[in-house]
Design an enzyme around this catalytic site. Sequence first.
Site, PDB file in Angstrom:
ATOM      1  CG  HIS A   5     -38.094  47.446  11.676  1.00 23.59           C
ATOM      2  ND1 HIS A   5     -37.289  47.510  12.907  1.00 23.59           N
ATOM      3  CD2 HIS A   5     -37.304  46.732  10.649  1.00 23.59           C
ATOM      4  CE1 HIS A   5     -36.055  46.636  12.510  1.00 23.59           C
ATOM      5  NE2 HIS A   5     -36.171  46.222  11.220  1.00 23.59           N
TER       6      HIS A   5
HETATM    7  C1  UD1 Z   1     -34.542  47.280   6.393  1.00 19.25           C
HETATM    8  C2  UD1 Z   1     -33.790  45.940   6.544  1.00 19.25           C
HETATM    9  C3  UD1 Z   1     -34.029  45.286   7.810  1.00 19.25           C
HETATM   10  C4  UD1 Z   1     -33.263  46.294   8.903  1.00 19.25           C
HETATM   11  C5  UD1 Z   1     -34.256  47.506   8.603  1.00 19.25           C
HETATM   12  C6  UD1 Z   1     -33.830  48.752   9.542  1.00 19.25           C
HETATM   13  C7  UD1 Z   1     -33.723  44.454   4.351  1.00 19.25           C
HETATM   14  C8  UD1 Z   1     -34.264  43.245   3.547  1.00 19.25           C
HETATM   15  N1  UD1 Z   1     -34.175  44.917   5.502  1.00 19.25           N
HETATM   16  O1  UD1 Z   1     -35.748  47.090   6.553  1.00 19.25           O
HETATM   17  O2  UD1 Z   1     -33.062  44.271   8.134  1.00 19.25           O
HETATM   18  O3  UD1 Z   1     -33.538  45.848  10.021  1.00 19.25           O
HETATM   19  O4  UD1 Z   1     -34.092  48.014   7.329  1.00 19.25           O
HETATM   20  O5  UD1 Z   1     -34.513  49.936   9.386  1.00 19.25           O
HETATM   21  O6  UD1 Z   1     -32.920  44.938   3.884  1.00 19.25           O
HETATM   22  N2  UD1 Z   1     -38.990  53.880   3.948  1.00 19.25           N
HETATM   23  C9  UD1 Z   1     -39.161  55.086   4.033  1.00 19.25           C
HETATM   24  N3  UD1 Z   1     -37.944  55.803   4.200  1.00 19.25           N
HETATM   25  C10 UD1 Z   1     -36.631  55.187   4.180  1.00 19.25           C
HETATM   26  C11 UD1 Z   1     -36.737  53.973   4.200  1.00 19.25           C
HETATM   27  C12 UD1 Z   1     -37.596  53.255   3.789  1.00 19.25           C
HETATM   28  O7  UD1 Z   1     -40.113  55.561   4.139  1.00 19.25           O
HETATM   29  O8  UD1 Z   1     -35.707  56.158   4.279  1.00 19.25           O
HETATM   30  C13 UD1 Z   1     -40.521  52.769   3.897  1.00 19.25           C
HETATM   31  C14 UD1 Z   1     -40.524  52.713   2.487  1.00 19.25           C
HETATM   32  O9  UD1 Z   1     -42.184  52.782   2.599  1.00 19.25           O
HETATM   33  C15 UD1 Z   1     -40.324  51.332   2.356  1.00 19.25           C
HETATM   34  C16 UD1 Z   1     -40.172  50.589   3.591  1.00 19.25           C
HETATM   35  O10 UD1 Z   1     -40.052  51.648   4.506  1.00 19.25           O
HETATM   36  O11 UD1 Z   1     -40.976  50.594   1.364  1.00 19.25           O
HETATM   37  C17 UD1 Z   1     -39.260  49.603   3.921  1.00 19.25           C
HETATM   38  O12 UD1 Z   1     -38.145  49.775   3.643  1.00 19.25           O
HETATM   39  P1  UD1 Z   1     -37.139  48.766   3.140  1.00 19.25           P
HETATM   40  O13 UD1 Z   1     -35.635  49.199   2.858  1.00 19.25           O
HETATM   41  O14 UD1 Z   1     -37.536  47.780   1.962  1.00 19.25           O
HETATM   42  O15 UD1 Z   1     -36.753  47.863   4.362  1.00 19.25           O
HETATM   43  P2  UD1 Z   1     -36.943  48.273   6.043  1.00 19.25           P
HETATM   44  O16 UD1 Z   1     -38.219  47.661   6.465  1.00 19.25           O
HETATM   45  O17 UD1 Z   1     -36.491  49.365   6.294  1.00 19.25           O
END
Ligand code: UD1
Length: 357
Positions: free
Chosen positions: A203
Amino acid sequence: MICTVVGARPNFMKMAPIVNEARRRGIAQLFVHTGQHYDQRMSDIFFEELGMPQPDLYLGVGSGTHAEQTARVMLLFEQVLLQQRPQLVVVAGDVNSTLACALTASKLSIPVAHVEAGLRSFDRSMPEEINRVLTDHISDLLFTTEPSGRLNLLKEGIADSAIYFVGNTMIDTLCQHLEAAKKREPWRTFGLQPREFGLVTLHRPSNVDNKATSRQIASALQQIGQELPLIFPIHPRTLKNGEGLWEAIPGLKIVEPMGYLDFLGLMSQAAVVITDSGGIQEETTALQVPCVTVRPNTERPITITEGTNQLVPPITDQIVSAVKNRSVKIGNRPKLWDGKAAQRIIDVIQSYLDTKH
Ligand code: UD1
């Protein structure tokens, strides 16, 4: 009263034993979920499975750019702190919610405790590295998981007296749930036997947001999958940005993000784990399962020096050969990864609160 904070998936397994130990000892606690992760499979299921209470407050910040997400957490968390005035805010790991809550508390002169302090990849292109460095520098109590943590913090000028080597709360959670996880035999859902499959998670933006890099990794998985079935619980960002790349690979079983117990059960019986996660490098070390980490660096060097982890760049041939020639080294379980880290943390927090009042 202490305020414990979670936000994103990797926080839940790190914070659950602390939340539960504080409750067991009758310490007044405000438990806050920022809502950085909000899907049932990215968040809710962990509360059920890890036996954590529901949060007292849910801020519902959701997704966004880094600035949007961080700023939203800060605006909402500031209101919480102004109303509740906890004596200490406890944050874990390196996600945006960790930094946002630590920064908000420190500006209100509320002391901060950082769980998993001192880890450094020395790669400032990772958002997590920025979150780690900044959070550590505004924390009052720094709880480290491995000896490198203290060395890194001392080099950055942090006082030795603020640093406590306590072990790894994520491994507390693993110890507590491993037997139940294995009993579920989650490999049966896929028609597979223990040690006859690999497990994949990817990811990191550097791996999955860039087409050329994700194609290198996908082609490695395709080759490995010809001999070893691979299970890939896919993160929402990886699915979205892959635009069909991963689903097209035969031998790769794509599934939705899994709950903790099924994932732990699979990990414990995998022949190999291929990942770019931080925490999984540590969990495979504790489980003595070979781990191939598709990253140029790691902030968790003990998983390499003592554990079962190895690093590999996102290049097809190198991933394939790392998996084929994976280390059969059993590895040691690092010092203090013994299931009691949360007890040590709460001991320190209790005496900190006692001396302050
Ligand atoms: C975050 C953490 C990362 C961790 C990861 C574990 C930061 C900078 N990054 O990254 O260190 O390893 O979590 O999963 O905080 N989304 C969904 N549903 C959710 C959450 C996210 O669909 O419940 C999608 C959304 O499109 C979102 C994308 O995932 O834009 C990324 O989510 P985000 O919280 O920005 O960062 P992660 O890549 O999950």
